[in-house]
Design an enzyme around this catalytic site. Structure first.
Site, PDB file in Angstrom:
ATOM      1  N   CYS A 117      37.832  41.002  37.058  1.00  0.00           N
ATOM      2  CA  CYS A 117      38.050  40.917  35.620  1.00  0.00           C
ATOM      3  C   CYS A 117      37.654  42.227  34.956  1.00  0.00           C
ATOM      4  O   CYS A 117      36.650  42.825  35.276  1.00  0.00           O
ATOM      5  CB  CYS A 117      37.323  39.713  35.009  1.00  0.00           C
ATOM      6  SG  CYS A 117      35.547  39.732  35.160  1.00  0.00           S
ATOM      7  N   SER A 170      33.372  28.702  33.850  1.00  0.00           N
ATOM      8  CA  SER A 170      32.364  29.451  34.599  1.00  0.00           C
ATOM      9  C   SER A 170      31.420  30.115  33.610  1.00  0.00           C
ATOM     10  O   SER A 170      31.855  30.813  32.697  1.00  0.00           O
ATOM     11  CB  SER A 170      33.061  30.509  35.459  1.00  0.00           C
ATOM     12  OG  SER A 170      32.098  31.323  36.090  1.00  0.00           O
ATOM     13  N   GLU A 182      42.769  40.082  29.619  1.00  0.00           N
ATOM     14  CA  GLU A 182      43.476  39.901  30.881  1.00  0.00           C
ATOM     15  C   GLU A 182      43.558  38.434  31.250  1.00  0.00           C
ATOM     16  O   GLU A 182      42.662  37.659  30.939  1.00  0.00           O
ATOM     17  CB  GLU A 182      42.708  40.618  31.991  1.00  0.00           C
ATOM     18  CG  GLU A 182      42.666  42.097  31.780  1.00  0.00           C
ATOM     19  CD  GLU A 182      41.824  42.793  32.822  1.00  0.00           C
ATOM     20  OE1 GLU A 182      41.602  43.992  32.664  1.00  0.00           O
ATOM     21  OE2 GLU A 182      41.359  42.137  33.765  1.00  0.00           O
ATOM     22  N   CYS A 195      32.738  41.385  26.893  1.00  0.00           N
ATOM     23  CA  CYS A 195      31.643  40.440  27.080  1.00  0.00           C
ATOM     24  C   CYS A 195      30.331  41.139  26.746  1.00  0.00           C
ATOM     25  O   CYS A 195      30.155  42.318  27.053  1.00  0.00           O
ATOM     26  CB  CYS A 195      31.607  39.942  28.524  1.00  0.00           C
ATOM     27  SG  CYS A 195      30.332  38.683  28.805  1.00  0.00           S
TER      28      CYS A 195
HETATM   29  N1  SAH Z   1      31.259  35.051  32.134  1.00  0.00           N
HETATM   30  C1  SAH Z   1      31.506  34.017  33.044  1.00  0.00           C
HETATM   31  C2  SAH Z   1      32.965  33.888  33.448  1.00  0.00           C
HETATM   32  C3  SAH Z   1      33.743  35.145  33.620  1.00  0.00           C
HETATM   33  S1  SAH Z   1      33.294  36.122  35.011  1.00  0.00           S
HETATM   34  C4  SAH Z   1      30.612  34.152  34.263  1.00  0.00           C
HETATM   35  O1  SAH Z   1      29.990  35.189  34.413  1.00  0.00           O
HETATM   36  O2  SAH Z   1      30.534  33.202  35.047  1.00  0.00           O
HETATM   37  C5  SAH Z   1      33.981  35.168  36.346  1.00  0.00           C
HETATM   38  C6  SAH Z   1      33.309  35.386  37.667  1.00  0.00           C
HETATM   39  O3  SAH Z   1      33.598  36.695  38.173  1.00  0.00           O
HETATM   40  C7  SAH Z   1      31.803  35.268  37.611  1.00  0.00           C
HETATM   41  O4  SAH Z   1      31.311  34.495  38.681  1.00  0.00           O
HETATM   42  C8  SAH Z   1      31.376  36.697  37.741  1.00  0.00           C
HETATM   43  O5  SAH Z   1      30.056  36.788  38.219  1.00  0.00           O
HETATM   44  C9  SAH Z   1      32.406  37.225  38.713  1.00  0.00           C
HETATM   45  N2  SAH Z   1      32.501  38.679  38.790  1.00  0.00           N
HETATM   46  C10 SAH Z   1      32.345  39.595  37.819  1.00  0.00           C
HETATM   47  N3  SAH Z   1      32.497  40.847  38.323  1.00  0.00           N
HETATM   48  C11 SAH Z   1      32.771  40.712  39.635  1.00  0.00           C
HETATM   49  C12 SAH Z   1      33.031  41.613  40.692  1.00  0.00           C
HETATM   50  N4  SAH Z   1      33.032  42.924  40.501  1.00  0.00           N
HETATM   51  N5  SAH Z   1      33.267  41.101  41.923  1.00  0.00           N
HETATM   52  C13 SAH Z   1      33.271  39.761  42.129  1.00  0.00           C
HETATM   53  N6  SAH Z   1      33.027  38.864  41.183  1.00  0.00           N
HETATM   54  C14 SAH Z   1      32.782  39.323  39.938  1.00  0.00           C
HETATM   55 FE1  SF4 Z   2      30.257  38.635  31.123  1.00  0.00          FE
HETATM   56 FE2  SF4 Z   2      30.731  37.047  33.224  1.00  0.00          FE
HETATM   57 FE3  SF4 Z   2      31.141  39.728  33.373  1.00  0.00          FE
HETATM   58 FE4  SF4 Z   2      28.652  38.752  33.246  1.00  0.00          FE
HETATM   59  S1  SF4 Z   2      30.154  38.426  34.891  1.00  0.00           S
HETATM   60  S2  SF4 Z   2      29.459  40.497  32.065  1.00  0.00           S
HETATM   61  S3  SF4 Z   2      28.908  37.035  31.883  1.00  0.00           S
HETATM   62  S4  SF4 Z   2      32.251  38.297  32.096  1.00  0.00           S
END
Ligand code: SAH
Ligand code: SF4
Length: 358
Positions: A350, A208, A109, A129
């Site tokens: 995501c 990030s 995505e 991931c």
């Molecule tokens: N793996 C990296 C980058 C991708 S996730 C990381 O974890 O930083 C990007 C951001 O989306 C991260 O800050 C993650 O914690 C956040 N995220 C994931 N799922 C989420 C959700 N359900 N609600 C809000 N933020 C979320």
């Molecule tokens: Fe992976 Fe970032 Fe999702 Fe954690 S928040 S599972 S590190 S994509």
């Protein structure tokens, strides 16, 4: 009939197809070596780079300043990647979320978010991931594979072409953990930054990470001024371990030290992301620990509204609580903002679009 006779031609073809390399994932050195192998002068490398990165051609035939014989030879040994759109959702706020598929049918995505004269792209660095964060839709599905630099770049190019305007910023906040795919992520960032790529300023290119410490240290030594965001989500070890099991081995204490070194070495202000989850990390005790973690350090805290993932037990905290977090952080001198949620009507978290279509 000997089954082998029937199968052989297909096998050979398959092997050939697999052996073809994505031209955009070759380093400068690898591209030069390939051109030497094909008996070509060195200046062809520059011409080819301009076609694949600046002009974004999707066919070798479009590389009109290359001799026909070279175009044919390249087509026989390499691919040009390219993406196929499986789905696109448009939000009432102007953002567009895409599910894009690569040649091997792996899909990821990405999101385009326009705002005035700006267009920011949220790109994925991996399909799925492996970090397993409890609140994340991508994490629940596990890792399919890491993306190549070309595939990361292609997402941004696709959004640019779909909106028909310049991309002014990219955040690697789609699917995947960028620091579990460090080399490809850095190569993509460099292409996005380069005047012969997309010419986006390094400060407008953000990575990030969930907090893979050795890679934070490595990132701090890169010459470019790329921006760093770290997903914190709790400054209490046991809460963070439960929310983010993939980074359990990197304690908050080590993260604190690594971030101190990062700030000292680069002079840049990292961002901590903190998604407020009702009854999990939004208590007064959690807030006190967060204030202590951030106080007197160079940082910015982004309080994020949790995106609800279907089937998940986690609920977002109230907007009032988010405001209280920002106020308390400000009272101890820590800069904090509530990140405006984009595309709330289009499965914006995501992994959600992909899950819905699965
Ligand atoms: N793996 C990296 C980058 C991708 S996730 C990381 O974890 O930083 C990007 C951001 O989306 C991260 O800050 C993650 O914690 C956040 N995220 C994931 N799922 C989420 C959700 N359900 N609600 C809000 N933020 C979320
Ligand atoms: Fe992976 Fe970032 Fe999702 Fe954690 S928040 S599972 S590190 S994509």
């Amino acid at each position: 009939m000997q089954p082998k006779d029937v199968l052989e031609p297909m096998d050979t073809k398959d092997v050939k197809a697999r052996e073809k390399r994505d031209l955009r994932s070759l380093s400068k050195k690898e591209l030069s070596e390939l051109l030497v192998e094909l008996g070509q002068p060195a200046f062809r490398a520059k011409q080819i780079e301009s076609w694949i990165w600046e002009k974004g051609v999707s066919s070798f035939d479009d590389m009109t300043n290359l001799p026909k014989s070279l175009r044919v030879a390249l087509a026989q040994t390499c691919t040009l990647g390219g993406v196929h759109v499986i789905a696109c959702q448009r939000s009432t706020d102007g953002s567009r979320k895409y599910l894009l598929e690569f040649e091997d049918h792996t899909s990821v995505e990405c999101v385009g978010m326009p705002s005035g004269q700006r267009l920011t792209v949220c790109a994925s660095t991996q399909a799925g991931c492996g970090m397993g964060c409890a609140f994340c839709a991508t994490g629940s599905a596990g890792l399919t594979r890491s993306l190549t630099a070309g595939e990361i770049f292609d997402q941004v190019a696709h959004v640019r072409d779909d909106f028909g305007c310049r991309v002014t910023g990219v955040v690697m906040m789609g699917q995947g953990e960028p620091f579990a795919n460090y080399d490809a992520t850095l190569a993509a960032l460099r292409k996005l930054n380069s005047p012969t790529g997309m010419g986006i300023g390094a400060r407008h290119l953000t990575v990030s990470t969930c907090g893979i410490i050795p890679m934070i240290t490595r990132f701090s030594k890169e010459p470019e001024q790329f921006t760093l965001a770290v997903s914190l989500h709790s400054a209490v070890q046991r809460t963070r371990d439960a929310l983010m099991p993939g980074v359990k081995r990197y304690s908050l204490l080590r993260l604190y030290d690594a971030m101190g070194e990062y700030a000292q070495r680069t002079g840049r202000r990292p961002t901590y992301e903190y998604a407020l989850i009702r009854g999990v990390n939004d208590s007064d005790e959690e807030l006190t620990y967060l204030c202590d973690f951030c106080r007197d350090t160079l940082c910015h805290v982004n309080i994020i509204q949790l995106n609800e993932v279907p089937g998940s037990k986690f609920q977002p905290a109230t907007p009032r609580r988010a405001n209280e977090f920002v106020r308390r952080l400000a009272s101890v001198g820590v800069e904090a903002t509530i990140r405006q949620s984009r595309g709330a009507d289009i499965d914006a978290a995501c992994g959600q679009l992909k899950q819905r279509l699965a």
